[in-house]
Motif scaffolding. Structure first.
Motif, PDB file in Angstrom:
ATOM      1  N   ASP A 171      -3.774   6.357  -0.232  1.00 16.75           N
ATOM      2  CA  ASP A 171      -3.208   5.128  -0.798  1.00 16.75           C
ATOM      3  C   ASP A 171      -4.163   3.953  -0.582  1.00 16.75           C
ATOM      4  OD1 ASP A 171      -0.879   6.312  -1.734  1.00 16.75           O
ATOM      5  OD2 ASP A 171       0.192   5.996   0.146  1.00 16.75           O
ATOM      6  N   PHE A 172      -4.698   3.852   0.623  1.00 14.65           N
ATOM      7  CA  PHE A 172      -5.630   2.757   0.897  1.00 14.65           C
ATOM      8  C   PHE A 172      -6.929   2.937   0.097  1.00 14.65           C
ATOM      9  CE2 PHE A 172      -3.111   2.505   4.942  1.00 14.65           C
ATOM     10  CZ  PHE A 172      -2.592   1.247   4.687  1.00 14.65           C
ATOM     11  N   LYS A 223      -2.507   3.380  11.781  1.00 16.40           N
ATOM     12  CA  LYS A 223      -3.917   3.695  12.050  1.00 16.40           C
ATOM     13  C   LYS A 223      -4.740   3.648  10.768  1.00 16.40           C
ATOM     14  CE  LYS A 223      -7.055   4.825  15.072  1.00 16.40           C
ATOM     15  NZ  LYS A 223      -7.372   3.920  16.201  1.00 16.40           N
ATOM     16  N   ALA A 224      -4.175   4.169   9.669  1.00 13.80           N
ATOM     17  CA  ALA A 224      -4.895   4.137   8.397  1.00 13.80           C
ATOM     18  C   ALA A 224      -5.089   2.704   7.920  1.00 13.80           C
ATOM     19  CB  ALA A 224      -4.129   4.945   7.349  1.00 13.80           C
ATOM     20  N   ALA A 225      -4.086   1.840   8.145  1.00 15.41           N
ATOM     21  CA  ALA A 225      -4.223   0.427   7.790  1.00 15.41           C
ATOM     22  C   ALA A 225      -5.329  -0.225   8.607  1.00 15.41           C
ATOM     23  CB  ALA A 225      -2.896  -0.302   8.010  1.00 15.41           C
ATOM     24  N   GLU A 226      -5.378   0.092   9.886  1.00 19.46           N
ATOM     25  CA  GLU A 226      -6.441  -0.435  10.747  1.00 19.46           C
ATOM     26  C   GLU A 226      -7.813   0.006  10.246  1.00 19.46           C
ATOM     27  OE1 GLU A 226      -8.208   0.453  15.179  1.00 19.46           O
ATOM     28  OE2 GLU A 226      -6.081   0.849  14.806  1.00 19.46           O
ATOM     29  N   MET A 227      -7.943   1.283   9.895  1.00 20.46           N
ATOM     30  CA  MET A 227      -9.217   1.819   9.427  1.00 20.46           C
ATOM     31  C   MET A 227      -9.639   1.195   8.097  1.00 20.46           C
ATOM     32  SD  MET A 227      -8.583   5.819  10.434  1.00 20.46           S
ATOM     33  CE  MET A 227     -10.130   6.371   9.717  1.00 20.46           C
ATOM     34  N   ALA A 257       0.815  -1.219   0.000  1.00 17.59           N
ATOM     35  CA  ALA A 257       0.000   0.000   0.000  1.00 17.59           C
ATOM     36  C   ALA A 257       0.845   1.264   0.000  1.00 17.59           C
ATOM     37  CB  ALA A 257      -0.950  -0.011   1.190  1.00 17.59           C
ATOM     38  N   ASN A 258       1.923   1.261  -0.754  1.00 21.05           N
ATOM     39  CA  ASN A 258       2.741   2.452  -0.950  1.00 21.05           C
ATOM     40  C   ASN A 258       3.184   3.056   0.388  1.00 21.05           C
ATOM     41  OD1 ASN A 258       4.064   4.363  -2.580  1.00 21.05           O
ATOM     42  ND2 ASN A 258       2.321   5.735  -2.598  1.00 21.05           N
ATOM     43  N   ASP A 283     -10.635   1.530  -4.419  1.00 22.30           N
ATOM     44  CA  ASP A 283     -11.225   1.921  -5.699  1.00 22.30           C
ATOM     45  C   ASP A 283     -10.957   0.887  -6.793  1.00 22.30           C
ATOM     46  OD1 ASP A 283     -12.177   4.222  -4.538  1.00 22.30           O
ATOM     47  OD2 ASP A 283     -10.571   5.512  -5.286  1.00 22.30           O
ATOM     48  N   LYS A 284      -9.877   0.147  -6.634  1.00 22.04           N
ATOM     49  CA  LYS A 284      -9.561  -0.907  -7.596  1.00 22.04           C
ATOM     50  C   LYS A 284     -10.285  -2.216  -7.279  1.00 22.04           C
ATOM     51  CE  LYS A 284      -4.943   0.759  -8.842  1.00 22.04           C
ATOM     52  NZ  LYS A 284      -3.487   0.425  -8.877  1.00 22.04           N
TER      53      LYS A 284
END
Length: 306
Positions: free
Chosen positions: A133-134, A165-169, A126-127, A139-140
């Protein structure tokens, strides 16, 4: 009243590079993670140095904070077989020792405030691990729920904690963060060798599981050496990454991965202490013009002088 230029020359002429070198060598010769015995020793060294050099009002302040510490055999990153019963590959995790041990051991690699856990899921790259990025993965049509995220430091999300945190979300079960050579490695050149109230014991505090700022998935840091293997194993899964997602890890084709990617296990067992004592050392240099300067600062509405 002192001449500022005279003060500057006085200080500059008394800077001793050898003393600075000796102090730095001493302070870096032993591990001093916050709250550990080495940390306390470092705090007392600084305290005693301030007193020896006649600083004014030398003081020690104690705080009680939530900290986590890595266990020797508590951290694992593995690529599992298709039946998830055996490991096909295990990450080295630890960095190579380059400085020579002078006390104890090299500190284990870990993330402060990571959640403990032992999770498995397909690997998805995820870059930089930003929310955008997520979102691009979503979207894909790439399903990230229960997967293991592989992201790199720096970039569009500079804050490590917010990457996790973004990965968790986004629904990931765990997050692996690596240093890409394009951002801070050999591609950049040869490396150098080198809010609220105070967290006092008596003050009210939230329980760890009530603190929204802490993540609830495990994470670990790795070197690009280990990330290379992980990235190579998701080649052909998901979609080819756009140019902005491609780092400097050599011999990698850069695919995103998806729910069919090889399964990765991320284990992070750790010691947690919700009220670990840490120390701050303060010292003051009283100036002959202090009262006059304080009056000027207050007159401007900036009560910042100490």
């Amino acid at each position: 009243m002192l001449n500022p230029e005279a003060v500057r020359q006085f200080v500059q002429l008394r800077v001793d590079p050898e003393q600075m070198k000796d102090s730095l060598r001493h302070f870096t010769s032993f591990a001093h993670l916050a709250g550990t015995e080495g940390d306390y020793a470092l705090a007392m060294d600084v305290h005693n140095s301030f007193q020896k050099n006649n600083f004014d009002q030398v003081a020690v302040d104690e705080f009680y904070v939530y900290l986590n510490y890595p266990k020797k055999d508590g951290r694992v990153i593995e690529i599992l077989s298709s039946d998830r019963k055996r490991a096909l590959w295990s990450a080295k995790l630890e960095e190579n020792e380059v400085g020579g041990e002078t006390a104890g051991r090299q500190t284990y690699s870990f993330h402060g405030h990571s959640k403990a856990g032992d999770v498995q899921g397909p690997l998805i790259y995820a870059n930089y691990g930003s929310r955008s990025d997520f979102k691009k993965l979503a979207d894909k049509g790439i399903d990230t729920k229960g997967a293991i995220a592989l992201v790199r430091y720096h970039g569009t999300q500079g804050n490590l904690a917010l990457k996790v945190k973004a990965a968790e979300m986004a629904g990931f079960a765990g997050c692996i963060v690596y240093s890409d050579p394009a951002d801070d490695g050999f591609i950049k050149g040869n490396p150098l060798r080198r809010d609220g109230w105070e967290s006092k014991e008596e003050n009210p505090r939230m329980k760890v599981d009530q603190t929204k700022g802490l993540v609830s998935i495990p994470s670990l840091p790795i070197a690009w050496r280990d990330a290379q293997v992980l990235l190579q194993h998701i080649e052909g899964f998901g979609d080819p990454c756009p140019g902005s997602w491609r780092g400097g890890v050599p011999d990698v084709k850069w695919w995103s991965g998806n729910a069919s990617s090889p399964v990765v296990r991320l284990k992070n067992e750790q010691d947690d202490n919700e009220k670990q004592k840490i120390w701050n050392i303060y010292a003051k240099i009283e100036g002959v013009e202090q009262a006059q300067l304080r009056h000027r600062y207050h007159a401007r509405g900036r009560a910042r002088f100490w």
